[in-house]
Design an enzyme around this catalytic site. Structure first.
Site, PDB file in Angstrom:
ATOM      1  N   ASP A  21      -8.465  28.856  27.531  1.00 17.26           N
ATOM      2  CA  ASP A  21      -9.530  27.846  27.498  1.00 17.26           C
ATOM      3  C   ASP A  21      -8.935  26.461  27.186  1.00 17.26           C
ATOM      4  O   ASP A  21      -9.191  25.489  27.877  1.00 17.26           O
ATOM      5  CB  ASP A  21     -10.573  28.203  26.426  1.00 17.26           C
ATOM      6  CG  ASP A  21     -11.008  29.660  26.530  1.00 17.26           C
ATOM      7  OD1 ASP A  21     -11.761  29.974  27.450  1.00 17.26           O
ATOM      8  OD2 ASP A  21     -10.556  30.485  25.701  1.00 17.26           O
ATOM      9  N   GLN A 259       3.645  23.536  26.817  1.00 15.36           N
ATOM     10  CA  GLN A 259       3.211  23.849  28.189  1.00 15.36           C
ATOM     11  C   GLN A 259       4.230  23.466  29.274  1.00 15.36           C
ATOM     12  O   GLN A 259       4.482  24.254  30.182  1.00 15.36           O
ATOM     13  CB  GLN A 259       1.885  23.150  28.487  1.00 15.36           C
ATOM     14  CG  GLN A 259       0.681  24.054  28.371  1.00 15.36           C
ATOM     15  CD  GLN A 259      -0.597  23.375  28.814  1.00 15.36           C
ATOM     16  OE1 GLN A 259      -0.690  22.147  28.889  1.00 15.36           O
ATOM     17  NE2 GLN A 259      -1.605  24.163  29.107  1.00 15.36           N
ATOM     18  N   GLU A 277      -5.552  32.930  33.174  1.00 14.15           N
ATOM     19  CA  GLU A 277      -5.899  32.010  34.262  1.00 14.15           C
ATOM     20  C   GLU A 277      -4.839  30.928  34.460  1.00 14.15           C
ATOM     21  O   GLU A 277      -4.340  30.719  35.561  1.00 14.15           O
ATOM     22  CB  GLU A 277      -7.257  31.361  33.936  1.00 14.15           C
ATOM     23  CG  GLU A 277      -7.668  30.339  34.968  1.00 14.15           C
ATOM     24  CD  GLU A 277      -9.140  29.973  34.934  1.00 14.15           C
ATOM     25  OE1 GLU A 277      -9.980  30.841  34.637  1.00 14.15           O
ATOM     26  OE2 GLU A 277      -9.444  28.810  35.245  1.00 14.15           O
TER      27      GLU A 277
HETATM   28  O1  TRH Z   1      -4.001  33.006  26.895  1.00  8.48           O
HETATM   29  P1  TRH Z   1      -4.654  33.605  28.086  1.00  8.48           P
HETATM   30  O2  TRH Z   1      -4.795  35.039  28.085  1.00  8.48           O
HETATM   31  O3  TRH Z   1      -5.994  32.902  28.253  1.00  8.48           O
HETATM   32  C1  TRH Z   1      -7.204  33.246  28.705  1.00  8.48           C
HETATM   33  C2  TRH Z   1      -8.131  33.544  27.612  1.00  8.48           C
HETATM   34  O4  TRH Z   1      -8.099  34.898  27.326  1.00  8.48           O
HETATM   35  C3  TRH Z   1      -9.464  33.092  28.021  1.00  8.48           C
HETATM   36  O5  TRH Z   1     -10.445  33.407  27.076  1.00  8.48           O
HETATM   37  C4  TRH Z   1      -9.802  33.685  29.374  1.00  8.48           C
HETATM   38  O6  TRH Z   1     -10.963  33.132  29.733  1.00  8.48           O
HETATM   39  C5  TRH Z   1      -8.738  33.324  30.355  1.00  8.48           C
HETATM   40  O7  TRH Z   1      -7.489  33.803  29.885  1.00  8.48           O
HETATM   41  C6  TRH Z   1      -8.970  33.884  31.720  1.00  8.48           C
HETATM   42  O8  TRH Z   1      -3.813  33.200  29.391  1.00  8.48           O
HETATM   43  P2  TRH Z   1      -3.676  31.865  30.218  1.00  8.48           P
HETATM   44  O9  TRH Z   1      -4.977  31.497  30.862  1.00  8.48           O
HETATM   45  O10 TRH Z   1      -2.551  32.049  31.094  1.00  8.48           O
HETATM   46  O11 TRH Z   1      -3.359  30.740  29.163  1.00  8.48           O
HETATM   47  C7  TRH Z   1      -2.165  30.670  28.484  1.00  8.48           C
HETATM   48  C8  TRH Z   1      -1.778  29.222  28.227  1.00  8.48           C
HETATM   49  O12 TRH Z   1      -0.684  29.184  27.339  1.00  8.48           O
HETATM   50  C9  TRH Z   1      -1.349  28.494  29.489  1.00  8.48           C
HETATM   51  O13 TRH Z   1      -1.802  27.157  29.441  1.00  8.48           O
HETATM   52  C10 TRH Z   1       0.165  28.528  29.418  1.00  8.48           C
HETATM   53  C11 TRH Z   1       0.370  28.419  27.944  1.00  8.48           C
HETATM   54  N1  TRH Z   1       1.643  28.898  27.421  1.00  8.48           N
HETATM   55  C12 TRH Z   1       2.440  27.981  26.783  1.00  8.48           C
HETATM   56  O14 TRH Z   1       2.079  26.782  26.700  1.00  8.48           O
HETATM   57  N2  TRH Z   1       3.614  28.409  26.254  1.00  8.48           N
HETATM   58  C13 TRH Z   1       4.042  29.699  26.335  1.00  8.48           C
HETATM   59  O15 TRH Z   1       5.142  30.027  25.826  1.00  8.48           O
HETATM   60  C14 TRH Z   1       3.208  30.633  27.021  1.00  8.48           C
HETATM   61  C15 TRH Z   1       3.656  32.055  27.142  1.00  8.48           C
HETATM   62  C16 TRH Z   1       2.007  30.209  27.545  1.00  8.48           C
END
Ligand code: TRH
Length: 381
Positions: A21, A259, A277
């Site tokens: 999110d 990120q 996502e």
């Molecule tokens: O964390 P997620 O599983 O996020 C979500 C939530 O569960 C949410 O509620 C749901 O609606 C959505 O999935 C579909 O996975 P996501 O979306 O990939 O988000 C992870 C974020 O973290 C993304 O912006 C990348 C970032 N990230 C980093 O910045 N550094 C890191 O080392 C990693 C592994 C990820």
């Protein structure tokens, strides 16, 4: 020529779980400022989640400016403020009642948008941009990201793909990046990054990787999957910086990255396992083959979403490559053994690698989501 008035955006983010999110809303906020000169306030109800993906942030502050975005802590106790010209509720989060009342009281009503989850399902295009009349007389519009031109598009910064291509064309860049994280890349190894929810299928995949003739180097940022990696290794708690070897598999644990660093990790790897996502999308922009752990929903609702994406993504692949990709993704998401599907995937790796870049470039030829939002706002006034 009269100056174009600055448009003020309020983006609301309720952190339901994990980082998706905040990952999406923060990315959008940054891009609206950097590429469209918009004025953006990002309201987040869990500033500590924000500080994980933006380490420059201070989790204790009620207000801070990060990369030109005014980031505010969204407290349950809401203080009255003048609403922006465009109001985005991220993923149908519930706006404070007094804020909504202030929106309705504004002489010039704001554009109210609900930014929806990303899905490749066919119905998305039909719902994208539709208004819904609210009880206070305001219209709320549904804005759907998507993979086809009749949707709101995908989040992608203007320079992202060229930057990524330049990084990958530079033979030293990936290695230097990894060394900066304290990881020495193994010459000739297949590099895989792993970001996933807990998954029982992992053991069979790690078994397969450790038994291959080619070395695999698996890079795992700290997160929920680490427990399964630990259980497979059977050697105590894993921490960032740890390195373990089993057969032909070396596992390096990384810290959770900022990120843009995470992007570079995806660009550096030959294969990326991603989830949710935002990471799922960033892996597509990396132009490398990937494995998606979709966010599991009640009653298996996520399968329609997964299958819809697979249908689009696998267009143009040969029958064996398509089947190899689908088997692997289905096994991973249904927590089945990956032994056969990984070996089948490897047989088709070359085609799937070429395809990943092709898919990325096709998607990058469409308007991006931030530009589509700005356009939507301009058409609306
Ligand atoms: O964390 P997620 O599983 O996020 C979500 C939530 O569960 C949410 O509620 C749901 O609606 C959505 O999935 C579909 O996975 P996501 O979306 O990939 O988000 C992870 C974020 O973290 C993304 O912006 C990348 C970032 N990230 C980093 O910045 N550094 C890191 O080392 C990693 C592994 C990820």
């Amino acid at each position: 020529m009269p100056a174009v008035p600055v448009v003020k955006w309020d983006i609301f983010c309720s952190v339901v779980d994990n980082f998706g999110d905040i990952g999406v809303t923060w990315r959008l906020a940054k891009q609206l400022v950097a590429e469209h000169d918009q004025s953006v306030r990002l309201w987040v109800d869990d500033v500590s989640a924000f500080a994980r993906i933006c380490p420059a942030a201070d989790a204790q502050l009620d207000h801070q400016v990060q990369q030109g975005v005014d980031v505010y802590a969204w407290h349950a106790q809401w203080s009255a403020i003048e609403p922006g010209d465009v109001v985005i509720e991220g993923f149908a989060c519930h706006l404070p009642d007094t804020y909504v009342a202030a929106m309705a009281a504004r002489a010039r009503k704001p554009l109210w948008l609900n930014l929806e989850y990303l899905s490749a399902e066919g119905w998305v295009a039909g719902c994208h941009g539709l208004p819904s009349m609210q009880s206070n007389g305001l219209q709320k519009y549904f804005f759907f990201p998507g993979f086809t031109a009749d949707t709101g598009g995908l989040l992608r910064e203007a320079a992202l793909v060229p930057e990524r291509q330049a990084f990958q064309a530079d033979a030293a860049a990936g290695g230097n990046f990894l060394r900066g994280l304290g990881v020495e890349p193994i010459a000739g190894a297949r590099l895989i990054s792993l970001f996933a929810y807990e998954n029982k299928a992992l053991h069979s995949w790690l078994d397969a990787l450790s038994a291959l003739p080619q070395t695999t180097q698996l890079l795992v940022p700290e997160g929920r999957i680490l427990g399964d990696v630990q259980a497979w290794l059977g050697d105590g708690k894993l921490l960032a910086g740890d390195c373990q070897v089993r057969g032909k598999l070396q596992i390096n644990v990384l810290p959770f990255l900022e990120q843009s660093q995470y992007d570079r990790l995806l660009w550096s790897c030959d294969f990326n396992a991603v989830r949710g996502e935002d990471s799922f999308l960033r892996a597509q922009w990396a132009g490398r083959p990937m494995l998606w752990h979709i966010y599991p929903q009640e009653e298996g609702a996520h399968w329609d979403k997964l299958n819809a994406f697979l249908k689009l993504y696998t267009e143009g692949l040969s029958a064996p490559a398509r089947e190899a990709l689908i088997s692997l993704w289905r096994d991973w998401n249904s927590r089945q053994s990956m032994t056969k599907s990984w070996s089948f995937w490897l047989e088709n790796a070359d085609e799937l690698t070429i395809h990943a870049e092709k898919w990325c470039l096709e998607q990058a030829s469409c308007a991006d989501l931030a530009a589509a939002l700005v356009q939507f706002q301009q058409n609306w006034i």
